[in-house]
Scaffold this motif. Structure first.
Motif, PDB file in Angstrom:
ATOM      1  N   ASN B  28     -23.209  28.334  50.814  1.00 23.60           N
ATOM      2  CA  ASN B  28     -23.538  29.742  51.043  1.00 23.60           C
ATOM      3  C   ASN B  28     -23.473  30.528  49.729  1.00 23.60           C
ATOM      4  O   ASN B  28     -22.861  30.086  48.756  1.00 23.60           O
ATOM      5  CB  ASN B  28     -22.667  30.349  52.149  1.00 23.60           C
ATOM      6  N   GLN B  29     -24.120  31.688  49.731  1.00 23.65           N
ATOM      7  CA  GLN B  29     -24.288  32.430  48.477  1.00 23.65           C
ATOM      8  C   GLN B  29     -22.977  32.798  47.800  1.00 23.65           C
ATOM      9  O   GLN B  29     -22.895  32.792  46.576  1.00 23.65           O
ATOM     10  CB  GLN B  29     -25.108  33.711  48.695  1.00 23.65           C
ATOM     11  N   SER B  30     -21.966  33.138  48.589  1.00 22.36           N
ATOM     12  CA  SER B  30     -20.737  33.607  47.948  1.00 22.36           C
ATOM     13  C   SER B  30     -20.036  32.459  47.227  1.00 22.36           C
ATOM     14  O   SER B  30     -19.497  32.637  46.139  1.00 22.36           O
ATOM     15  CB  SER B  30     -19.821  34.280  48.968  1.00 22.36           C
ATOM     16  N   GLU B  31     -20.058  31.279  47.817  1.00 21.01           N
ATOM     17  CA  GLU B  31     -19.461  30.128  47.131  1.00 21.01           C
ATOM     18  C   GLU B  31     -20.251  29.794  45.872  1.00 21.01           C
ATOM     19  O   GLU B  31     -19.692  29.465  44.831  1.00 21.01           O
ATOM     20  CB  GLU B  31     -19.432  28.905  48.060  1.00 21.01           C
ATOM     21  N   TYR B  49     -27.840  25.770  53.229  1.00 25.69           N
ATOM     22  CA  TYR B  49     -28.368  24.768  54.168  1.00 25.69           C
ATOM     23  C   TYR B  49     -28.744  25.384  55.505  1.00 25.69           C
ATOM     24  O   TYR B  49     -29.696  24.963  56.146  1.00 25.69           O
ATOM     25  CB  TYR B  49     -27.339  23.641  54.372  1.00 25.69           C
ATOM     26  N   PHE B  50     -28.007  26.424  55.908  1.00 22.48           N
ATOM     27  CA  PHE B  50     -28.268  26.966  57.249  1.00 22.48           C
ATOM     28  C   PHE B  50     -29.574  27.731  57.319  1.00 22.48           C
ATOM     29  O   PHE B  50     -30.058  28.010  58.395  1.00 22.48           O
ATOM     30  CB  PHE B  50     -27.076  27.794  57.766  1.00 22.48           C
ATOM     31  N   LEU B  53     -32.415  24.699  58.065  1.00 21.23           N
ATOM     32  CA  LEU B  53     -32.322  23.797  59.216  1.00 21.23           C
ATOM     33  C   LEU B  53     -33.645  23.670  59.966  1.00 21.23           C
ATOM     34  O   LEU B  53     -33.952  22.638  60.535  1.00 21.23           O
ATOM     35  CB  LEU B  53     -31.221  24.279  60.181  1.00 21.23           C
ATOM     36  N   LYS B  75     -18.986  19.578  50.597  1.00 18.66           N
ATOM     37  CA  LYS B  75     -18.301  18.287  50.770  1.00 18.66           C
ATOM     38  C   LYS B  75     -19.230  17.095  50.775  1.00 18.66           C
ATOM     39  O   LYS B  75     -18.791  15.993  50.479  1.00 18.66           O
ATOM     40  CB  LYS B  75     -17.495  18.316  52.062  1.00 18.66           C
ATOM     41  N   GLY B  77     -21.848  16.522  53.538  1.00 25.24           N
ATOM     42  CA  GLY B  77     -22.614  16.417  54.781  1.00 25.24           C
ATOM     43  C   GLY B  77     -23.943  17.162  54.763  1.00 25.24           C
ATOM     44  O   GLY B  77     -24.999  16.591  55.063  1.00 25.24           O
ATOM     45  N   SER B  78     -23.906  18.432  54.386  1.00 23.55           N
ATOM     46  CA  SER B  78     -25.128  19.228  54.428  1.00 23.55           C
ATOM     47  C   SER B  78     -26.126  18.770  53.376  1.00 23.55           C
ATOM     48  O   SER B  78     -27.332  18.833  53.592  1.00 23.55           O
ATOM     49  CB  SER B  78     -24.806  20.701  54.196  1.00 23.55           C
ATOM     50  N   LEU B  81     -28.155  15.848  54.702  1.00 22.28           N
ATOM     51  CA  LEU B  81     -29.154  16.327  55.651  1.00 22.28           C
ATOM     52  C   LEU B  81     -30.362  16.950  54.938  1.00 22.28           C
ATOM     53  O   LEU B  81     -31.511  16.618  55.213  1.00 22.28           O
ATOM     54  CB  LEU B  81     -28.507  17.361  56.584  1.00 22.28           C
ATOM     55  N   ASP B 359      -0.382  19.486  51.795  1.00 20.07           N
ATOM     56  CA  ASP B 359      -0.983  18.152  51.769  1.00 20.07           C
ATOM     57  C   ASP B 359      -2.236  18.167  50.888  1.00 20.07           C
ATOM     58  O   ASP B 359      -2.653  19.203  50.388  1.00 20.07           O
ATOM     59  CB  ASP B 359      -1.276  17.651  53.189  1.00 20.07           C
ATOM     60  N   GLN B 362      -5.000  20.613  51.701  1.00 19.94           N
ATOM     61  CA  GLN B 362      -4.627  21.997  51.381  1.00 19.94           C
ATOM     62  C   GLN B 362      -4.654  22.238  49.874  1.00 19.94           C
ATOM     63  O   GLN B 362      -5.080  23.292  49.402  1.00 19.94           O
ATOM     64  CB  GLN B 362      -3.228  22.297  51.932  1.00 19.94           C
ATOM     65  N   GLU B 365      -8.165  22.798  48.830  1.00 21.10           N
ATOM     66  CA  GLU B 365      -8.623  24.138  49.192  1.00 21.10           C
ATOM     67  C   GLU B 365      -8.082  25.186  48.220  1.00 21.10           C
ATOM     68  O   GLU B 365      -8.772  26.119  47.838  1.00 21.10           O
ATOM     69  CB  GLU B 365      -8.155  24.506  50.609  1.00 21.10           C
TER      70      GLU B 365
END
Lengths: 188, 376
Positions: B28-31, B49-50, B53, B75, B77-78, B81, B359, B362, B365
């Motif tokens: 997404n744009q903010s990331e 990606y959204f 679709l 990560k 996945g997208s 696709l 962990d 985390q 992130e």
């Protein structure tokens, strides 16, 4: 517990699946309805927000419950396009000033319960537009009532309903919560 | 159809070798706005990606057909696709980034900086995705690791590979932008973990206090790491002079910027220390020292071999932050120009103190996003 029209379980799914499933589910819903999406992918919050913005759906908020993120979206309803008909109106700004002086004024928030839950004027009472007819008895005919929604369109309908039901002092707040700068509360 | 995957190592090679690559970043744009893969000949286009679709036709016009195309997401996945959709739409030279930006953020590229006088070498580990730099000084079968990241296996495997035993682990300061692997490496290798005591008042574990004037010797041939107290980024910040030739400046001095004084206290309190370190203590050092900082901010700070290093004398001439004669102007530059604080920097500090033990997921992130330890 926030009220929604549907619940989508997207737990355990990684990106892009939460959005793919949300998109599919929301396509089958009625405009203005609220969808709760349960997800565990941490990135889903930012994506839900951004995706809603790009599609015109309304992102209401996210609640974290342990490892589960509950996202709330309201399907776009095209309500921004309609003109308001009800004539007695008050601006956000005027209402804010009025509330500072008159703490007991009645603000009636007619958005969906989920919208109200994430952000509302502290003294506002929640009766969603869809429940208004059956809940008129909760209001007093002689009170001054300020009706508010997100953009002024649902509150326009609600104000008309109230007036024709015999309420005497009803004002529609424009533009509504979308541009409200005054104090807010949340019940999430 | 199987879509090719590209590893973070391959992307790192392209950045360092200045190869061409077109990246379609589908986060997404903010990331995307927050951080992205950068390189001199790397072109990046963002389209979430959204928005793709229902079809990639609209984005196809932005994608060149004469270059390799890499699809990147958070990560993986997208990006798989979307890469598949692009392939089906006729784009053949398309691959996706294995492990996504997560893998990119964790990738370390070891670069040899140089040899030491009495034998041995010093290596820089370049974390391209995050702008973190860490070091390994090796001599006579012994190694010291400085400002390590949490990817501890990389250092341990590297030392194994070159046949060295890690005996000392040092942090120039208590980090606020990334989780230190120092304590873990020391535990795994039975090495001594050194920390500046003024930064370690709240740590929950045993460490060896590292103070100005201390000398840590590695190997029998005595390669010295001399500690130089240099506060300003944190109150304990300590620089190291290795083998009389290299100045490991931590987060005090970078190639094109200087440290920020506000991540563990108040900017106003420490700006004086920063000034003192940069304008007095460092001035007393030899101009010939090669500055090896713990961060870089922009890709232009990389040398041709991928390393981040420059002579102290050159920095005195070229680094704007070292050339502000007026004390007041320096203060306002440093305290008035502060970029946003790094993601989760408080939690990162608490992790580095041993107060919380998140962990792996985390920790990942917490470190997401760009590095923001400098002011320019």
């Amino acid at each position: 517990m926030i009220k929604s029209n549907s619940v989508l379980d997207a737990t355990g799914l990684a990106c892009p699946m939460p959005i793919v499933k949300t998109k599919k589910t929301i396509n089958g819903m009625e405009p203005g309805q609220v969808l709760e999406i349960q997800a565990t992918d941490k990135g889903s919050t930012a994506d839900m927000k951004a995706w809603s913005e790009s599609t015109g759906h309304q992102y209401l908020g996210t609640i974290e419950e342990g490892k589960i993120l509950k996202h709330y979206l309201r399907k776009s309803s095209g309500e921004e396009l309609t003109e308001t008909k009800y004539e007695s109106i008050i601006s956000n700004h005027e209402l804010q000033a009025h509330l500072e002086q008159n703490k007991n004024s009645i603000v009636l928030d007619v958005r969906e319960a989920a919208e109200y839950a994430f952000n509302h004027i502290p003294s506002a009472r929640s009766i969603p537009l869809g429940e208004l007819d059956e809940r008129l008895g909760e209001l007093d005919h002689d009170d001054e009532i300020f009706v508010i929604c997100r953009t002024g369109s649902r509150s326009d309908l609600a104000a008309q309903k109230l007036t024709s039901a015999g309420f005497k002092q009803v004002k529609n707040v424009l533009p509504g919560m979308s541009e409200w700068n005054g104090p807010v509360d949340s019940t999430t | 159809m199987p879509i090719n995957q590209m590893t973070a190592t391959e992307v790192a090679n392209r950045v360092i070798n200045k190869n061409e690559l077109f990246i379609l970043d589908v986060r997404n744009q903010s990331e995307f706005k927050d951080w992205k893969i950068e390189g001199e000949n790397i072109e990046v286009f963002n389209s979430p990606y959204f928005d793709l679709l229902d079809g990639v036709e609209e984005v196809m016009v932005h994608i060149p057909t004469d270059r390799e195309v890499l699809v990147v997401c958070a990560k993986e996945g997208s990006s798989v696709l979307i890469a598949e959709m692009l392939y089906e739409a006729g784009l053949t030279a398309v691959s996706y980034l294995k492990g996504g930006m997560k893998a990119w953020s964790e990738h370390l590229e070891p670069v040899k900086i140089g040899d030491l006088d009495k034998g041995g070498s010093i290596y820089q580990f370049v974390r391209l995705g995050k702008g973190c730099l860490s070091y390994m000084v090796v001599t006579n079968g012994e190694a010291a690791v400085i400002d390590s990241t949490r990817m501890t296996d990389v250092y341990i495997d590297f030392a194994d590979h070159i046949g060295a035993q890690i005996t000392h682990v040092l942090d120039t300061h208590l980090h606020a932008d990334h989780i230190s692997g120092g304590r873990q490496i020391a535990e795994k290798t039975n090495a001594t973990y050194w920390l500046p005591p003024k930064d370690a008042t709240e740590v929950t574990f045993e460490y060896q206090p590292l103070e100005g004037g201390n000398v840590v010797t590695i190997g029998n041939t005595a390669i010295d790491i001399q500690a130089l107290y240099s506060p300003g980024h944190t109150i304990g910040s300590t620089s190291f002079v290795v083998d009389h030739k290299y100045l490991l400046s931590g987060d005090i001095l970078f190639i094109d910027s200087i440290g920020r004084p506000d991540l563990a206290g108040l900017a106003e309190d420490w700006v004086g220390d920063l000034r003192e370190t940069l304008y007095r203590r460092y001035r007393e050092l030899s101009d010939e020292l090669i500055v090896l900082p713990s961060h870089f901010m922009i890709i232009e700070e990389l040398n041709n071999d991928g390393s981040v290093a420059k002579k102290l004398g050159t920095l005195f001439a070229e680094n704007h932050g070292l050339n502000i004669a007026d004390d007041k102007e320096f203060r306002s530059m440093v305290t008035g120009n502060l970029p946003p604080q790094p993601n989760a920097y408080q939690e990162i500090r608490e992790t580095n103190m041993g107060k919380i033990t998140p962990d792996n997921e985390q920790q990942r992130e917490m470190e997401i996003g760009p590095n923001r330890c400098a002011v320019r």
